[in-house]
Design an enzyme around this catalytic site. Structure first.
Site, PDB file in Angstrom:
ATOM      1  N   PHE A 184       0.749  -1.480  -0.149  1.00  0.00           N
ATOM      2  CA  PHE A 184       0.154   0.378  -0.146  1.00  0.00           C
ATOM      3  C   PHE A 184       1.191   0.886  -0.082  1.00  0.00           C
ATOM      4  O   PHE A 184       2.276   1.639   0.346  1.00  0.00           O
ATOM      5  CB  PHE A 184      -0.392   0.055   0.995  1.00  0.00           C
ATOM      6  CG  PHE A 184      -2.574  -0.012   1.054  1.00  0.00           C
ATOM      7  CD1 PHE A 184      -2.797  -1.041   0.293  1.00  0.00           C
ATOM      8  CD2 PHE A 184      -3.063   1.284   0.612  1.00  0.00           C
ATOM      9  CE1 PHE A 184      -4.321  -0.974  -0.108  1.00  0.00           C
ATOM     10  CE2 PHE A 184      -4.524   1.324   0.823  1.00  0.00           C
ATOM     11  CZ  PHE A 184      -5.617   0.108   0.501  1.00  0.00           C
ATOM     12  N   GLN A 223      -7.403  14.986   3.381  1.00  0.00           N
ATOM     13  CA  GLN A 223      -6.508  14.905   2.555  1.00  0.00           C
ATOM     14  C   GLN A 223      -7.498  14.528   1.266  1.00  0.00           C
ATOM     15  O   GLN A 223      -8.139  13.516   1.333  1.00  0.00           O
ATOM     16  CB  GLN A 223      -6.501  13.392   2.712  1.00  0.00           C
ATOM     17  CG  GLN A 223      -5.224  12.040   2.324  1.00  0.00           C
ATOM     18  CD  GLN A 223      -5.347  10.615   2.433  1.00  0.00           C
ATOM     19  OE1 GLN A 223      -5.858   9.297   2.920  1.00  0.00           O
ATOM     20  NE2 GLN A 223      -4.108  10.619   2.893  1.00  0.00           N
ATOM     21  N   HIS A 262      -8.255  11.674  -2.454  1.00  0.00           N
ATOM     22  CA  HIS A 262      -7.169  10.209  -2.086  1.00  0.00           C
ATOM     23  C   HIS A 262      -7.044  11.009  -3.919  1.00  0.00           C
ATOM     24  O   HIS A 262      -8.005  11.227  -4.742  1.00  0.00           O
ATOM     25  CB  HIS A 262      -8.265   9.129  -2.303  1.00  0.00           C
ATOM     26  CG  HIS A 262      -8.100   7.879  -2.373  1.00  0.00           C
ATOM     27  ND1 HIS A 262      -7.692   7.648  -3.696  1.00  0.00           N
ATOM     28  CD2 HIS A 262      -7.174   6.695  -1.687  1.00  0.00           C
ATOM     29  CE1 HIS A 262      -6.968   5.429  -3.833  1.00  0.00           C
ATOM     30  NE2 HIS A 262      -7.155   5.721  -2.368  1.00  0.00           N
ATOM     31  N   LEU A 322     -14.157   5.768  -4.507  1.00  0.00           N
ATOM     32  CA  LEU A 322     -12.994   5.615  -4.117  1.00  0.00           C
ATOM     33  C   LEU A 322     -12.713   4.448  -5.217  1.00  0.00           C
ATOM     34  O   LEU A 322     -13.937   3.464  -5.769  1.00  0.00           O
ATOM     35  CB  LEU A 322     -12.649   5.454  -2.749  1.00  0.00           C
ATOM     36  CG  LEU A 322     -11.296   4.243  -2.229  1.00  0.00           C
ATOM     37  CD1 LEU A 322     -10.671   5.812  -2.930  1.00  0.00           C
ATOM     38  CD2 LEU A 322     -11.643   4.557  -1.063  1.00  0.00           C
ATOM     39  N   GLU A 333      -6.464   2.539  -3.605  1.00  0.00           N
ATOM     40  CA  GLU A 333      -5.305   2.145  -3.462  1.00  0.00           C
ATOM     41  C   GLU A 333      -4.550   0.298  -3.683  1.00  0.00           C
ATOM     42  O   GLU A 333      -3.421   0.137  -4.009  1.00  0.00           O
ATOM     43  CB  GLU A 333      -4.445   2.712  -2.516  1.00  0.00           C
ATOM     44  CG  GLU A 333      -3.198   3.355  -2.713  1.00  0.00           C
ATOM     45  CD  GLU A 333      -2.425   4.191  -1.576  1.00  0.00           C
ATOM     46  OE1 GLU A 333      -1.975   3.823  -0.898  1.00  0.00           O
ATOM     47  OE2 GLU A 333      -3.681   5.296  -0.987  1.00  0.00           O
ATOM     48  N   ARG A 390      -0.531   9.477  -0.822  1.00  0.00           N
ATOM     49  CA  ARG A 390      -1.866   9.867  -1.484  1.00  0.00           C
ATOM     50  C   ARG A 390      -1.342  11.388  -1.638  1.00  0.00           C
ATOM     51  O   ARG A 390      -2.073  11.484  -2.888  1.00  0.00           O
ATOM     52  CB  ARG A 390      -2.833  10.104  -1.120  1.00  0.00           C
ATOM     53  CG  ARG A 390      -3.824   8.322  -0.113  1.00  0.00           C
ATOM     54  CD  ARG A 390      -4.543   8.214   0.710  1.00  0.00           C
ATOM     55  NE  ARG A 390      -4.952   6.882   0.969  1.00  0.00           N
ATOM     56  CZ  ARG A 390      -5.324   5.650   1.316  1.00  0.00           C
ATOM     57  NH1 ARG A 390      -6.339   6.602   2.025  1.00  0.00           N
ATOM     58  NH2 ARG A 390      -5.975   5.214   1.053  1.00  0.00           N
ATOM     59  N   HIS A 395     -11.012  12.889   0.608  1.00  0.00           N
ATOM     60  CA  HIS A 395     -10.586  11.688   1.063  1.00  0.00           C
ATOM     61  C   HIS A 395     -10.811  11.303   1.960  1.00  0.00           C
ATOM     62  O   HIS A 395     -12.124  10.461   3.328  1.00  0.00           O
ATOM     63  CB  HIS A 395      -9.911  10.831   0.729  1.00  0.00           C
ATOM     64  CG  HIS A 395     -10.231   9.336   0.588  1.00  0.00           C
ATOM     65  ND1 HIS A 395     -10.817   8.547   1.027  1.00  0.00           N
ATOM     66  CD2 HIS A 395      -9.272   8.515   1.574  1.00  0.00           C
ATOM     67  CE1 HIS A 395     -10.972   7.365   1.414  1.00  0.00           C
ATOM     68  NE2 HIS A 395      -9.905   7.032   1.773  1.00  0.00           N
ATOM     69  N   ARG A 443      -2.639  11.280   5.734  1.00  0.00           N
ATOM     70  CA  ARG A 443      -2.797  10.211   6.465  1.00  0.00           C
ATOM     71  C   ARG A 443      -2.330   8.915   5.805  1.00  0.00           C
ATOM     72  O   ARG A 443      -2.913   8.888   5.013  1.00  0.00           O
ATOM     73  CB  ARG A 443      -4.300   9.678   6.223  1.00  0.00           C
ATOM     74  CG  ARG A 443      -4.686   8.056   7.143  1.00  0.00           C
ATOM     75  CD  ARG A 443      -5.727   7.303   7.168  1.00  0.00           C
ATOM     76  NE  ARG A 443      -6.426   7.998   5.838  1.00  0.00           N
ATOM     77  CZ  ARG A 443      -6.595   7.075   5.817  1.00  0.00           C
ATOM     78  NH1 ARG A 443      -6.709   6.440   5.614  1.00  0.00           N
ATOM     79  NH2 ARG A 443      -7.751   7.623   4.539  1.00  0.00           N
TER      80      ARG A 443
END
Length: 427
Positions: A117, A237, A239, A249, A252, A283, A352, A394
């Site tokens: 990830f 954040q 994404h 979404l 990832e 991200r 996100h 994050r």
């Protein structure tokens, strides 16, 4: 006339943080969970890719490497003590979920499977590592259902479709809540010894977001209305891979399994921005890279004038796409009419996650001021809270870890508080 209820503990929000906290309340105390939607439809259920822990089931890994990645990913603005608590506790937290019945995907030897990830590395940034524990691409959904089922077993009281309207704080102590029953519009007052807010984020403040329609930041707003300062609200954040125009979404996990971002020329452009980790960079870096490609004229033009880039999964093969990424690829087919086996998926950055929220310490106690004084009987966990493990950005899969680690710690802190003969203060 308002209906009045008395519970030792009232938890607002039935996502992973709220449910995990509820499971820590001893059965001799009454516990109620208020939720704006039916519990199994809480936003935790939309999380796809995984929950991270240095289990080292697939390759060598260590919690200290996880700490390093989280601190670096936060742009060095995360609380490093809290980060260490979270990363060190991660393996135990995952095994505990497994024992609760969470159906993780498995390795051929029967261990919990792990995938790569963004931002997660071995040897302090040397190369990507398999740290994300997953259940296909429905990890949040199975976590949500597992926790909900365990709460039912523990006789937790649920008030579904109740909308929180007021948090009652008297003389530095949280004493109750006011909520509306959305079915009949009746007012309900919940009198409690301890309250935990776990209402999630505020992604719906943005036009394009991966957040559910319920993600309107209710808990944060009510805390602020009660005079509680909010922390790190500027850190939001995006994404990098939301479905073009819709923002839904595309986890990832797709890039963790080998998906590649490409511009209009078919170039794998992340090699230019992050040569070592490429498409698995953090991200914020990937989102900026996509925007830079578009601004440089290398985006793909849509008929409506918008631009996007491609997420190419065509080389992964039918087995990976249909068994490890069934939900993600199903969204592409359903909403964009794209067949991921043969065509790349159009994606753009999407709002996100909120790193900021209600300030708390590592035991989920809400902090009232810069001196670190806590509000008696008030706790917060999950995206609604800011224990500051995420800093300015994050890492993927740290959200599901955050909710189970600090939801549990909040529940344990509430239990200790109740054992000290906490009382119902006057409303």
């Amino acid at each position: 006339m308002a209906h009045v209820h008395k519970f030792d503990v009232v938890i607002v929000g039935a996502g992973g943080a709220g449910l995990r906290a509820a499971l820590e309340v001893p059965r001799e105390y009454s516990c109620a969970v208020l939720t704006k939607v039916f519990a199994s439809r809480s936003h935790t259920g939309t999380a796809q890719g995984g929950v991270c822990a240095a289990l080292a089931n697939e390759e060598e890994d260590k919690p200290i490497w996880h700490v390093y990645d989280t601190v670096k990913g936060s742009d060095y603005l995360g609380d490093q003590d809290a980060i260490e608590i979270m990363c060190e506790d991660a393996p135990r937290a995952i095994i505990e979920l497994e024992h609760m019945g969470l159906p993780f995907s498995r390795t051929p030897t029967g261990h919990i499977a792990q995938r790569r990830f963004g931002g997660h590395t071995r040897d302090f940034g040397e190369s990507p590592v398999r740290r994300a524990c997953y259940s296909a691409d429905r990890t949040g959904l199975v976590m949500q259902h597992t926790l909900f089922e365990n709460c039912i077993k523990h006789n937790v009281n649920f008030f579904h479709e109740y909308h929180l309207t007021d948090l009652i704080v008297r003389d530095g102590k949280a004493v109750g809540l006011v909520a509306i029953n959305m079915m009949d519009q009746e007012l309900h007052i919940f009198h409690a010894k301890a309250i935990l807010i776990a209402t999630g984020g505020f992604g719906r403040a943005y036009r394009i977001t991966s957040n559910a329609h319920a993600g309107t930041g209710d808990g944060m707003w009510l805390a602020w209305q009660a005079g509680i300062p909010l922390e790190d609200m500027e850190f939001v954040q995006f994404h990098p891979t939301g479905l073009w125009k819709l923002g839904i979404l595309v986890s990832e996990a797709a890039r963790g399994e080998g998906g590649i971002l490409r511009n209009k020329d078919g170039e794998a452009f992340m090699e230019r921005y992050a040569p070592s980790v490429k498409d698995l960079a953090p991200r914020d870096m990937v989102s900026r890279s996509i925007v830079m490609e578009i601004r440089a004229g290398r985006g793909i033009h849509a008929p409506d004038g918008t631009q996007y880039v491609h997420l190419d999964l065509t080389h992964l093969g039918e087995d990976v796409i249909n068994h490890k990424l069934p939900e993600i690829t199903g969204f592409a087919r359903t909403y964009l009419g794209v067949e991921p086996l043969r065509e790349p998926i159009p994606v753009t950055p999407t709002c996100h996650y909120a790193m900021g929220g209600i300030p708390t310490n590592a035991d989920a106690e809400v902090i009232a001021n810069a001196d670190g004084d806590v509000i008696e009987g008030l706790y917060a966990a999950g995206e609604a809270a800011c224990v500051s493990v995420h800093g300015a950005n994050r890492l993927g899969t740290n959200s599901l870890l955050d909710i189970i680690v600090f939801g549990r710690r909040g529940g344990k802190a509430i239990s200790k508080y109740l054992e000290k003969d906490a009382n119902f203060a006057p409303i």
